[in-house]
Design a protein around this motif. Structure first.
Motif, PDB file in Angstrom:
ATOM      1  N   ASN A 178      53.342  31.096  86.559  1.00 54.97           N
ATOM      2  CA  ASN A 178      54.398  32.042  86.899  1.00 54.97           C
ATOM      3  C   ASN A 178      54.807  32.803  85.638  1.00 54.97           C
ATOM      4  O   ASN A 178      55.716  32.408  84.906  1.00 54.97           O
ATOM      5  N   ASN A 182      51.736  26.354  83.708  1.00 51.02           N
ATOM      6  CA  ASN A 182      52.395  27.110  84.779  1.00 51.02           C
ATOM      7  C   ASN A 182      51.930  28.558  84.781  1.00 51.02           C
ATOM      8  O   ASN A 182      51.887  29.220  83.744  1.00 51.02           O
ATOM      9  N   SER A 196      53.022  20.934  82.160  1.00 52.09           N
ATOM     10  CA  SER A 196      53.925  22.017  82.535  1.00 52.09           C
ATOM     11  C   SER A 196      53.571  23.327  81.826  1.00 52.09           C
ATOM     12  O   SER A 196      53.896  24.414  82.309  1.00 52.09           O
TER      13      SER A 196
END
Length: 226
Positions: A199, A197, A194
């Motif tokens: 973003n 990511n 994770s």
């Protein structure tokens, strides 16, 4: 009667002495075998240790050469057609997997300076830290940099000594340096990605990943350009 008794005692004594001799011989043989096996294990362990140390030192020399090539190349990178220099690795016979440098990471607090290789695979991770995911250095996105934890033999072994607000310096292909501030440090399971990511809401993010050799988890160091 006494002669018979004495004869029996003599025979028993000789048998006991023979049994004692056999026991001592067997014990000596046992310890000899144990010593021999222990010696072989010790030799194998010592050979493996020094071979591993030799390989790490060889890869460290390659890493230092890549830094040298990077530093020289960036001095002459004013051309608009400039691209990262290909560097042949002595540890590879396949030119397609030869590493090339896309930048450099420097963390003064722990005395860390390494070239950042463009992609991640087993061979390149043995040489230096690698881009695991994300954009080129110092561009918008989350540049994830993976490196082995070699304990005292460096790479990312001392990341656990860092704390929030420490500075991580990233150099790009033009030789420009951007300072990133550590905002968070935590551990995740080895299959948790994770942290990669992308973003980032237009921010410049750098994430450092390495293994915790004790727990088997990954240590994640999150950095952000302020």
């Amino acid at each position: 009667m006494n002669q018979i008794l004495n004869g029996n005692i003599s025979e028993i004594s000789e048998e006991q002495e023979y049994n004692n001799f056999l026991n001592k011989h067997n014990s000596f043989l046992f310890f000899k075998i144990v010593f021999f096996i222990s010696s072989i294990i010790a030799v194998c362990f010592t050979t493996f240790f020094f071979y591993r140390l030799f390989r790490i030192n060889q890869n460290s020399k390659i890493s230092q050469k890549l830094i040298s090539d990077y530093q020289v190349s960036t001095l002459y990178s004013n051309s608009t057609t400039y691209s990262a220099k290909q560097v042949t690795s002595s540890s590879s016979n396949n030119s397609d997997s030869d590493p090339f440098v896309i930048g450099m990471i420097k963390i003064d607090k722990i005395g860390l300076t390494y070239p950042i290789l463009s992609e991640t695979n087993k061979e390149l991770l043995d040489i230096s830290v690698c881009r695991f995911a994300g954009p080129m250095p110092n561009t918008v996105g989350n540049l994830c940099i993976a490196g082995h934890n070699y304990v005292d033999y460096k790479f990312f072994s001392r990341l656990n000594e860092l704390t929030n607000n420490d500075i991580v310096k990233i150099y790009d292909l033009s030789g420009n340096m951007v300072e990133y501030t550590i905002t968070n440090m935590y551990e995740v399971k080895s299959n948790d990605l994770s942290c990669t990511n992308q973003n980032t809401n237009g921010k410049l993010i750098v994430t450092l990943l390495t293994c915790n050799n004790v727990s088997g988890n990954r240590l994640i160091v999150c950095c952000e350009k302020k």
